[in-house]
Design an enzyme around this catalytic site. Structure first.
Site, short mmCIF file in Angstrom:
data_model
loop_
_atom_site.label_atom_id
_atom_site.label_comp_id
_atom_site.label_asym_id
_atom_site.label_seq_id
_atom_site.Cartn_x
_atom_site.Cartn_y
_atom_site.Cartn_z
N LEU A 55 0.86 -1.17 0.00
CA LEU A 55 0.00 0.00 0.00
C LEU A 55 0.90 1.22 0.00
CD1 LEU A 55 -2.71 -0.85 2.70
CD2 LEU A 55 -3.03 -0.81 0.23
N ASP A 56 0.52 2.26 -0.73
CA ASP A 56 1.29 3.49 -0.70
C ASP A 56 1.41 4.00 0.73
OD1 ASP A 56 1.48 3.41 -3.43
OD2 ASP A 56 -0.20 4.77 -3.77
N ARG A 57 2.48 4.69 1.00
CA ARG A 57 2.71 5.20 2.35
C ARG A 57 1.51 5.97 2.92
NH1 ARG A 57 8.08 8.69 4.20
NH2 ARG A 57 7.68 8.61 6.45
#
Length: 236
Positions: A55-57
Site C-alpha cells: 500500500l502506498d505510504r
C-alpha cells in the site's frame, strides 16, 4: 508508534490495518523514515514475515503478510491472476456520478532514486477501476474562486489492475481527485481539509479483501470500518 492492529492471524498469514503514513518496508525514496510495517510486525510477532503486496505510504488499510515463503508464493500467484478482490474507499472532490468504470491506461510513474535504472520508454499499461458513489455533501464554504460552496463524494472503488497510484491517478483523470493527494490532487481542497477538519492525511483506505486461504482454500472475506476522518465532512 503503538503496536500494529492485527485484523486476522493464523499459522500461515497475518493481515494488519496499516496506518496512513507508514511505509511497508525500507525504501530509498524515504531514507528518513524510521518505522516500517514489515519490521514492526516481525518484532511484534517474533518471527519473519513476507509482504505479499503493498500500500502506498499515505494509504491506510488491509495489508497481507505471509508467514513462510510457500504461502507468500501462493498468495502472490493469486494476486497476479487477479483472484484477490480489493475494495477501497476515498473522499473526492465534487459530485461523482452514481457508478462507473474507468478504463484508462497508465504510463508507469518512475521515481528518480528507486527507479533510476528503469526503462523510461515503457508502453502504457492497461488500468481498470470500478467505482460507486456512496454519499455526497455540499458545504457552505468557498474553496475555489468559481463557486460559493464546495462539494465532496464518498466513493467505493474496486481496481481490476494494480498499477502504481492507480486509484489516485484514475480519480484525478475524471476530475474528482482524492482529498489529501499532494501529487495528483487539488491543493486548495487539501488545505481546506487541513484547516477546517484538521485532516492531514490522504483520504484513501483499503477497506476489504477477498481471497482464498493459501492452505485450506477456504474463502477469506476481511473488512475494516471506515476511518473516522472519512465521515467527518458528511456529518458537519
Amino acid at each position: 508508534m503503538d503496536e500494529l492492529e492485527i485484523v486476522y492471524q493464523d499459522e500461515y498469514l497475518a493481515v494488519i490495518n496499516k496506518p496512513s503514513g507508514l511505509l511497508v518496508h525500507r525504501s530509498r525514496i524515504a531514507s528518513g523514515a524510521r518505522e516500517f510495517a514489515m519490521q514492526m510486525l516481525r518484532n511484534q510477532m517474533g518471527r519473519h514475515v513476507y509482504p505479499v503486496h503493498r500500500l502506498d505510504r499515505p494509504t491506510s488499510g488491509l495489508l497481507i503478510f505471509a508467514l513462510n515463503s510457500d504461502v507468500a508464493r501462493s498468495l502472490t500467484e493469486q494476486m497476479t491472476a487477479r483472484q484477490v478482490r480489493k475494495t477501497y474507499h476515498a473522499v473526492v472532490r465534487g459530485y461523482v456520478s452514481d457508478s462507473g468504470t474507468i478504463d484508462y491506461s497508465l504510463k508507469e510513474e518512475l521515481d528518480k532514486l528507486a527507479d533510476a535504472d528503469a526503462d523510461t520508454d515503457k508502453e502504457k499499461q492497461s488500468a481498470i477501476t470500478h467505482y460507486e458513489c456512496l454519499k455526497q455533501v455540499e458545504l457552505p464554504y468557498k474553496v475555489s474562486k468559481k463557486h460559493d460552496t464546495t462539494r465532496y463524494s464518498l466513493v467505493q472503488m474496486q481496481p481490476e489492475t494494480g498499477r502504481k497510484h492507480q486509484l489516485r491517478r484514475h480519480m484525478a483523470h475524471i476530475r474528482h481527485p482524492i482529498v489529501g493527494d499532494t501529487n495528483h490532487g487539488d491543493g486548495r481542497h487539501n488545505n481546506f481539509f487541513r484547516s477546517h477538519f484538521d485532516i492531514h492525511r490522504l483520504l484513501l483506505a483499503a477497506t476489504a479483501l477477498s481471497f482464498h486461504h493459501p492452505v485450506s482454500g477456504e474463502p477469506m472475506n476481511l473488512e475494516l470500518p471506515l476511518p473516522d476522518e472519512f465521515h467527518r465532512p458528511f456529518i458537519e
